[in-house]
Design a protein around this motif. Structure first.
Motif, PDB file in Angstrom:
ATOM      1  N   ASN A 186      -5.980   4.351  22.307  1.00 25.62           N
ATOM      2  CA  ASN A 186      -4.615   4.568  23.047  1.00 25.62           C
ATOM      3  C   ASN A 186      -3.510   3.695  22.472  1.00 25.62           C
ATOM      4  N   ILE A 187      -2.547   4.082  21.766  1.00 23.82           N
ATOM      5  CA  ILE A 187      -1.514   3.348  21.342  1.00 23.82           C
ATOM      6  C   ILE A 187      -0.019   3.888  21.703  1.00 23.82           C
ATOM      7  N   GLY A 188      -0.180   5.079  22.609  1.00 27.29           N
ATOM      8  CA  GLY A 188       1.164   5.643  22.817  1.00 27.29           C
ATOM      9  C   GLY A 188       2.396   4.924  23.126  1.00 27.29           C
ATOM     10  N   SER A 189       2.188   3.771  23.936  1.00 31.17           N
ATOM     11  CA  SER A 189       3.375   3.060  24.343  1.00 31.17           C
ATOM     12  C   SER A 189       4.002   2.110  23.297  1.00 31.17           C
ATOM     13  N   LYS A 190       3.195   1.925  22.306  1.00 24.60           N
ATOM     14  CA  LYS A 190       3.722   0.708  21.434  1.00 24.60           C
ATOM     15  C   LYS A 190       4.465   1.299  20.075  1.00 24.60           C
ATOM     16  N   ILE A 191       5.376   0.503  19.770  1.00 24.05           N
ATOM     17  CA  ILE A 191       6.277   0.718  18.867  1.00 24.05           C
ATOM     18  C   ILE A 191       5.850   0.914  17.333  1.00 24.05           C
ATOM     19  N   THR A 192       5.977   2.049  16.722  1.00 23.99           N
ATOM     20  CA  THR A 192       5.427   2.000  15.277  1.00 23.99           C
ATOM     21  C   THR A 192       6.585   1.813  14.404  1.00 23.99           C
ATOM     22  N   ASP A 193       6.459   1.053  13.226  1.00 27.76           N
ATOM     23  CA  ASP A 193       7.597   0.735  12.240  1.00 27.76           C
ATOM     24  C   ASP A 193       7.618   1.349  11.131  1.00 27.76           C
ATOM     25  N   ILE A 194       7.608   2.766  11.309  1.00 23.26           N
ATOM     26  CA  ILE A 194       7.684   3.540   9.896  1.00 23.26           C
ATOM     27  C   ILE A 194       8.949   3.608   9.190  1.00 23.26           C
ATOM     28  N   ILE A 195       8.922   3.496   7.967  1.00 18.57           N
ATOM     29  CA  ILE A 195      10.136   3.482   7.025  1.00 18.57           C
ATOM     30  C   ILE A 195      10.026   4.572   5.996  1.00 18.57           C
ATOM     31  N   PRO A 196      11.078   5.526   5.694  1.00 16.33           N
ATOM     32  CA  PRO A 196      10.997   6.508   4.705  1.00 16.33           C
ATOM     33  C   PRO A 196      10.700   5.759   3.314  1.00 16.33           C
ATOM     34  N   ALA A 197       9.944   6.484   2.603  1.00 17.93           N
ATOM     35  CA  ALA A 197       9.672   5.854   1.118  1.00 17.93           C
ATOM     36  C   ALA A 197      11.085   5.645   0.290  1.00 17.93           C
ATOM     37  N   ASP A 198      11.938   6.815   0.412  1.00 19.90           N
ATOM     38  CA  ASP A 198      12.987   6.613  -0.391  1.00 19.90           C
ATOM     39  C   ASP A 198      14.032   5.509  -0.208  1.00 19.90           C
ATOM     40  N   TYR A 199      14.087   5.644   1.234  1.00 16.74           N
ATOM     41  CA  TYR A 199      14.831   4.368   1.790  1.00 16.74           C
ATOM     42  C   TYR A 199      14.609   3.073   1.439  1.00 16.74           C
ATOM     43  N   THR A 200      13.077   2.951   1.454  1.00 15.57           N
ATOM     44  CA  THR A 200      12.685   1.697   0.918  1.00 15.57           C
ATOM     45  C   THR A 200      12.939   1.350  -0.422  1.00 15.57           C
ATOM     46  N   VAL A 201      12.748   2.463  -1.305  1.00 15.67           N
ATOM     47  CA  VAL A 201      13.070   2.314  -2.718  1.00 15.67           C
ATOM     48  C   VAL A 201      14.656   1.723  -2.804  1.00 15.67           C
ATOM     49  N   ASN A 202      15.374   2.664  -2.062  1.00 14.17           N
ATOM     50  CA  ASN A 202      16.802   2.300  -2.017  1.00 14.17           C
ATOM     51  C   ASN A 202      17.244   0.771  -1.810  1.00 14.17           C
ATOM     52  N   ALA A 203      16.377   0.353  -0.564  1.00 12.88           N
ATOM     53  CA  ALA A 203      16.584  -1.005  -0.208  1.00 12.88           C
ATOM     54  C   ALA A 203      16.144  -2.060  -1.218  1.00 12.88           C
ATOM     55  N   LEU A 204      15.329  -1.692  -1.916  1.00  8.02           N
ATOM     56  CA  LEU A 204      14.707  -2.836  -2.973  1.00  8.02           C
ATOM     57  C   LEU A 204      15.468  -2.719  -4.026  1.00  8.02           C
ATOM     58  N   ILE A 205      16.252  -1.802  -4.432  1.00 12.61           N
ATOM     59  CA  ILE A 205      17.101  -1.819  -5.543  1.00 12.61           C
ATOM     60  C   ILE A 205      18.343  -2.518  -4.982  1.00 12.61           C
ATOM     61  N   SER A 206      18.826  -2.218  -3.985  1.00 11.98           N
ATOM     62  CA  SER A 206      19.954  -3.099  -3.269  1.00 11.98           C
ATOM     63  C   SER A 206      19.599  -4.812  -3.122  1.00 11.98           C
ATOM     64  N   VAL A 207      18.506  -4.966  -2.841  1.00 11.49           N
ATOM     65  CA  VAL A 207      18.008  -6.511  -2.834  1.00 11.49           C
ATOM     66  C   VAL A 207      17.992  -6.983  -4.249  1.00 11.49           C
TER      67      VAL A 207
END
Length: 415
Positions: A186-207
């Motif tokens: 049972n994990i319903g109340s917990k926050i999941t920290d999903i991030i979109p793959a393409d946003y991740t690549v954009n952030a990586l390039i910006s870094v």
């Protein structure tokens, strides 16, 4: 594709298995290094995980120090590298061993549990050790550390919902919607920290852009490598409960045609209860299906598949039932430093992110790229799903009837 040069290598080998010609070419020509290569298996043997994640990075740093025109080096770690902590900031934390001490302990066959201490797996542990190895590395380079959290499907590039593997929540959602996975923690109340793959690549390039700029401003000085936590929970939190509900909502509209059963699942909070549920909902049906395969002259596989899936659920348990407080100040400052044009091209801010449309894209991405089903079969899939629902309801009635009969027999026996 004409601009891409592919070079074969192996992080486990000295000089990364590169030929002399390839080494010479890289030393002369490479300007930027995105170090994404790693083993991400949670249950990888510590010795192998260390060779790939730690020694491989050490080998690449040694090569980078020889490159004549290197402008930036970004090492991809994970937001959970220091998961034993409750709060993870964009800073370095102490680890129980240095790289040298770890190598000696592996030679002496010290048990893995004694080495990694509070870390739940070898992946996060080796990433934490690698970060500290980068900090203490003598060859000061223009370097940054990028820590993404749980990478999901793409938001828009190359298309909404694009993905290519079963890692993380993708595998569990796929198993659930085809009616294979029927019980989970049972994990319903917990926050999941999903991030979109393409946003991740954009952030990586910006870094990388920020890394190069920092090096220019320092006039080649030896700055402490900067860390960027790329997470969603700070600006736009999403709970597992909402993720599951909205995924299931899409399932009703477009169930997979290849479903083996109507999708249902029972959550548990107690391991003993979970073991009982697994036995009745996974092992017994799996045994019957394996028996049917044997009768038809085929190799049994269902019990093995259930064992593998349950092992994956157990490996992900810590990351689905725990919740961390993340700081992403450096990442937010990076976003604010981009020009308007760069923000449009390299979108990675998750402020006011539309999770509803993203989860819809995620579901259809699984249906298209993992299950390889076309939207043209939705009508047939819905029709099949209705039949599976009736069969499921019949089974539930039979189970309830059998339970009542057993209870009645037990009461008669007692009295």
């Amino acid at each position: 594709m004409k601009s891409i040069k592919i070079i074969e290598g192996n992080l486990e080998e000295s000089s990364m298995g590169l030929s002399l010609n390839d080494l010479a070419w890289m030393i002369e020509n490479v300007n930027f290094i995105f170090h994404c290569a790693a083993t991400i298996k949670f249950n990888e043997p510590l010795e192998l995980a260390s060779k790939i994640n730690i020694q491989g990075t050490e080998n690449l740093l040694a090569l980078a120090s020889k490159m004549k025109n290197l402008k930036g080096f970004v090492h991809v770690s994970t937001a959970y590298s220091h998961c034993p902590r409750k709060e993870i900031k964009e800073e370095y934390y102490k680890v129980p061993v240095t790289v040298t001490e770890l190598k000696n302990m592996l030679v002496d066959n010290v048990p893995t549990s004694k080495i990694i201490e509070d870390w739940p797996n070898t992946y996060t542990f080796t990433k934490a050790v690698t970060e500290n190895m980068i900090l203490t590395n003598g060859n000061r380079l223009p370097i940054s550390i990028f820590r993404p959290s749980i990478i999901g499907c793409t938001h828009s590039e190359p298309e909404p919902g694009w993905l290519e593997n079963m890692n993380g929540p993708t595998g569990l959602v796929t198993a659930a919607v085809v009616g294979f996975l029927r019980t989970a923690p049972n994990i319903g109340s917990k926050i999941t920290d999903i991030i979109p793959a393409d946003y991740t690549v954009n952030a990586l390039i910006s870094v990388m852009w920020d890394t190069v700029n920092r090096q220019k401003r320092s006039n080649g000085g030896n700055e402490v490598p900067k860390i960027y936590n790329y997470v969603s929970c700070v600006e736009s939190s999403l709970t597992w409960g909402r993720f599951i509900r909205e995924m299931h909502g899409q399932y009703y509209l477009a169930p997979p045609l290849q479903s083996m059963w109507y999708a249902f699942y029972i959550f548990y909070t107690n391991f003993t209860v979970g073991s009982i549920l697994r036995f009745f909902l996974h092992r017994i049906p799996g045994a019957f299906m394996d028996l049917a395969l044997i009768i038809r002259g085929k190799s049994p596989k269902m019990l093995k598949m259930y064992a593998k899936t349950e092992n994956m659920v157990d490996l992900l348990y810590d990351f689905s039932t725990r919740q961390w407080k993340f700081d992403n100040k450096n990442t937010r400052q990076l976003w604010l430093s981009l020009s308007k044009d760069d923000r449009n091209m390299f979108q990675f801010s998750l402020k006011s992110f539309d999770w509803k449309s993203y989860i819809q894209s995620y579901y259809y991405g699984i249906r298209t790229h993992i299950l390889h089903e076309d939207i043209s079969n939705i009508e047939n899939a819905i029709s099949k799903n209705k039949r599976l629902l009736r069969l499921h309801q019949l089974c539930v009635v039979l189970v309830i009837y059998l339970v009542f009969q057993l209870c009645w027999i037990f009461i008669k026996y007692l009295f």
